[in-house]
Design an enzyme around this catalytic site. Structure first.
Site, PDB file in Angstrom:
ATOM      1  N   CYS A 297       6.885  38.320  30.034  1.00 11.60           N
ATOM      2  CA  CYS A 297       5.517  38.716  30.419  1.00 11.60           C
ATOM      3  C   CYS A 297       5.338  40.224  30.549  1.00 11.60           C
ATOM      4  CB  CYS A 297       5.144  38.025  31.724  1.00 11.60           C
ATOM      5  SG  CYS A 297       5.050  36.241  31.553  1.00 11.60           S
TER       6      CYS A 297
HETATM    7  N1  LIG Z   1       7.832  32.662  30.988  1.00 10.70           N
HETATM    8  C1  LIG Z   1       6.858  32.958  31.817  1.00 10.70           C
HETATM    9  O1  LIG Z   1       7.105  33.259  32.979  1.00 10.70           O
HETATM   10  C2  LIG Z   1       5.401  32.931  31.374  1.00 10.70           C
HETATM   11  C3  LIG Z   1       4.407  33.037  32.357  1.00 10.70           C
HETATM   12  C4  LIG Z   1       3.071  32.986  31.986  1.00 10.70           C
HETATM   13  C5  LIG Z   1       2.748  32.890  30.636  1.00 10.70           C
HETATM   14  N2  LIG Z   1       3.728  32.814  29.687  1.00 10.70           N
HETATM   15  C6  LIG Z   1       3.312  32.683  28.298  1.00 10.70           C
HETATM   16  O2  LIG Z   1       3.479  31.326  27.902  1.00 10.70           O
HETATM   17  C7  LIG Z   1       3.872  31.259  26.526  1.00 10.70           C
HETATM   18  C8  LIG Z   1       5.168  30.484  26.410  1.00 10.70           C
HETATM   19  O3  LIG Z   1       6.187  31.195  27.068  1.00 10.70           O
HETATM   20  P1  LIG Z   1       7.516  30.506  27.581  1.00 10.70           P
HETATM   21  O4  LIG Z   1       8.144  31.463  28.521  1.00 10.70           O
HETATM   22  O5  LIG Z   1       7.242  29.121  28.040  1.00 10.70           O
HETATM   23  O6  LIG Z   1       8.367  30.437  26.222  1.00 10.70           O
HETATM   24  P2  LIG Z   1       9.753  29.654  26.028  1.00 10.70           P
HETATM   25  O7  LIG Z   1      10.483  30.395  24.975  1.00 10.70           O
HETATM   26  O8  LIG Z   1      10.414  29.407  27.336  1.00 10.70           O
HETATM   27  O9  LIG Z   1       9.318  28.255  25.466  1.00 10.70           O
HETATM   28  C9  LIG Z   1       8.564  28.096  24.319  1.00 10.70           C
HETATM   29  C10 LIG Z   1       8.940  26.801  23.618  1.00 10.70           C
HETATM   30  O10 LIG Z   1       8.103  26.667  22.476  1.00 10.70           O
HETATM   31  C11 LIG Z   1       8.871  26.128  21.425  1.00 10.70           C
HETATM   32  N3  LIG Z   1       8.210  26.424  20.163  1.00 10.70           N
HETATM   33  C12 LIG Z   1       8.197  27.577  19.461  1.00 10.70           C
HETATM   34  N4  LIG Z   1       7.422  27.459  18.372  1.00 10.70           N
HETATM   35  C13 LIG Z   1       6.918  26.198  18.388  1.00 10.70           C
HETATM   36  C14 LIG Z   1       6.058  25.478  17.517  1.00 10.70           C
HETATM   37  N5  LIG Z   1       5.540  26.035  16.441  1.00 10.70           N
HETATM   38  N6  LIG Z   1       5.765  24.203  17.835  1.00 10.70           N
HETATM   39  C15 LIG Z   1       6.301  23.607  18.936  1.00 10.70           C
HETATM   40  N7  LIG Z   1       7.117  24.260  19.788  1.00 10.70           N
HETATM   41  C16 LIG Z   1       7.427  25.535  19.525  1.00 10.70           C
HETATM   42  C17 LIG Z   1      10.234  26.744  21.587  1.00 10.70           C
HETATM   43  O11 LIG Z   1      11.242  25.973  20.954  1.00 10.70           O
HETATM   44  C18 LIG Z   1      10.369  26.760  23.112  1.00 10.70           C
HETATM   45  O12 LIG Z   1      10.993  25.586  23.590  1.00 10.70           O
HETATM   46  C19 LIG Z   1       3.960  32.695  26.039  1.00 10.70           C
HETATM   47  O13 LIG Z   1       2.742  33.059  25.447  1.00 10.70           O
HETATM   48  C20 LIG Z   1       4.141  33.481  27.330  1.00 10.70           C
HETATM   49  O14 LIG Z   1       3.668  34.792  27.236  1.00 10.70           O
HETATM   50  C21 LIG Z   1       5.055  32.812  30.036  1.00 10.70           C
END
Ligand SMILES: NC(=O)c1ccc[n+]([C@@H]2O[C@H](COP(=O)([O-])OP(=O)(O)OC[C@H]3O[C@@H](n4cnc5c(N)ncnc54)[C@H](O)[C@@H]3O)[C@@H](O)[C@H]2O)c1
Length: 446
Positions: A297
């Site tokens: 983030c």
């Molecule tokens: N990690 C945090 O603390 C946080 C907090 C708020 C918002 N976000 C936002 O949320 C979103 C996700 O982040 P995250 O931390 O959960 O990521 P992450 O990497 O932990 O998880 C994402 C998942 O999506 C899967 N993935 C990737 N491409 C895909 C596709 N085309 N179809 C299906 N699955 C797919 C990956 O295999 C992975 O398991 C990002 O935009 C991030 O900025 C993250």
């Protein structure tokens, strides 16, 4: 939370899930007094955002279909194994057994869902520009399975205009829906991995949509898992609000990091000054210096804002400078450490980087400043070891034992219960980036 089965007299309390073969269409979910119809929810991307969301939805009685392109992740989730610290494996197993949660690499189940929520990563490319390739692929993958009346919500973080100008056109060209049938909303996720006080229930959610109908559907849904839903007039407002939240942190962390550099050259006690300023009851919010910012983030989202702002014709100099200040912190830490350490140059026992993840208690190594510190010292030829109780393996290097001898230790995370007394008695030089050991005169503070 109470779940009532409308076709029976049965009532189940929270945690006691509805039985597998129940008539799902007849189940009504009561969550904090709000009555909600059970929905089939598709969650695309089961990481730090998607998996806790899947469980939060199942927990209030929705039927959840989790989809991820990572087959290893799907296989272990099917076995009830969680890969996210905040999500207990037991809770996944219970939800699976209750028939409320399924996992698949196939997107075909999306056709049974009335709400599809995208939670895929939105990282930066090598030039620090937004990389929306995973969002693009996920949107393309769900599109053929969308039906009239399916609401698509993006929880992935991106710059204002992404829902309208990026996601919608993909659905227009890859689904069988007419443009006016596409229901789209955005509800930026606010999860804070490792935070024991705030969760889905007590973290207010912001919802914006392309039309009033989509917004209403999204709001009704988020009310089932969150105690407060704030509706905004445009999706761009929701997207921008998320950018502001994380940019606020970036800028304030950069400010306090710069303040600590000032304290270092002017020789005043930075932490005492921060504590003193924090006694002001209004108009001040405490931030503390650190070795840089990590995770998916803070080091990423402000770049989405600055990139899109520049693209629209305005150069946001303050935010760009904050990005730079925090990005350069690991290099600054290494320089400060080497200055402090240079008299000794004794590396017979190696240098320990204590804390590898970007924050305590979680295993997320993305953009971690500690790893950049580790790599820089290695590049300079120092024998470097690592310690972090949350990390099982790193580059096939074993986790160091705290009872080992080290020539020097760089502390990057708080709360690791490090034996600093013992190390100091053995002559170990300690450089603390966290302020946790600031009471020790011999320990150099960032
Ligand atoms: N990690 C945090 O603390 C946080 C907090 C708020 C918002 N976000 C936002 O949320 C979103 C996700 O982040 P995250 O931390 O959960 O990521 P992450 O990497 O932990 O998880 C994402 C998942 O999506 C899967 N993935 C990737 N491409 C895909 C596709 N085309 N179809 C299906 N699955 C797919 C990956 O295999 C992975 O398991 C990002 O935009 C991030 O900025 C993250």
């Amino acid at each position: 939370m109470i779940i009532k089965l409308a076709n029976t007299k049965k009532t189940l309390l929270a945690g006691g899930f509805v039985s597998k073969n129940c008539r799902t269409d007849l189940v009504t979910v009561y969550n904090r007094g709000i009555m909600v119809e059970r929905k089939n929810i598709g969650i695309v991307g089961l990481g730090y955002v998607g998996l806790p969301l899947a469980l939060a939805c199942a927990d209030v009685g929705h039927l959840v279909h989790g989809v991820d392109i990572d087959p290893t992740k799907i296989e272990s989730l099917r076995q009830g194994q969680s890969h996210i610290e905040d999500v207990p494996s037991d809770a996944i197993k219970k939800a699976i057994q209750a028939g409320l949660l399924t996992f698949d690499t196939s997107f075909s189940n999306i056709s049974n869902c009335s709400i599809v929520i995208i939670c895929v990563p939105t990282p930066l490319d090598v030039t620090h520009a937004p990389d929306l390739s995973m969002l693009e692929l996920a949107t393309k993958s769900i599109s053929p399975f969308l039906k009239t009346g399916t609401l698509v919500v993006s929880e992935s973080t991106s710059f204002p205009g992404t829902l309208r100008n990026f996601i919608k056109p993909i659905i227009v060209s890859h689904s069988s829906l007419k443009e006016n049938e596409i229901l789209l909303a955005v509800a930026p996720e606010r999860v804070d991995p490792g935070n024991k006080s705030f969760n889905h229930q007590n973290t207010p959610r912001i919802v914006g949509a392309l039309d009033i109908h989509s917004r209403g559907l999204a709001t009704n849904f988020y009310r089932t898992i969150s105690s407060e839903v704030i509706e905004v007039t445009q999706p761009e407002v929701a997207e921008a609000a998320k950018m502001l939240e994380n940019t606020f942190r970036q800028v304030n962390i950069a400010l306090v990091n710069e303040f600590s550099k000032i304290g270092n050259v002017m020789k005043f006690n930075v932490y005492e000054a921060i504590e003193a300023a924090s006694t002001k009851p209004y108009g001040f919010m405490k931030f503390v210096p650190g070795p840089g910012v990590g995770g998916h983030c803070i080091p990423v989202d402000p770049y989405y804002l600055t990139w899109s702002s520049r693209d629209s014709g305005f150069v946001p100099e303050l935010i760009e400078k904050a990005n730079e200040v925090n990005r350069e912190m690991p290099g600054y830490v290494v320089n400060r450490f080497l200055n402090f350490y240079s008299e000794e140059k004794d590396v017979s026992f190696g240098i320990l980087v204590a804390g590898l993840a970007y924050k305590p208690g979680i295993a997320d190594l993305r953009e971690s400043p500690a790893i950049q510190i580790f790599d820089k010292l290695k590049e300079l030829g120092y024998p470097v070891e690592w310690y972090d109780p949350s990390i099982e393996s790193f580059l096939n290097l074993p986790r160091a034992e705290l009872n080992q001898n080290f020539s020097a230790v760089i502390v990057t995370l708080r709360g690791l219960h490090l034996p600093v007394d013992r190390w100091l008695a053995r002559g170990t030089k300690i450089f603390d980036c966290t302020g946790e050991y600031r009471e020790f005169a011999e320990i150099e503070q960032l």
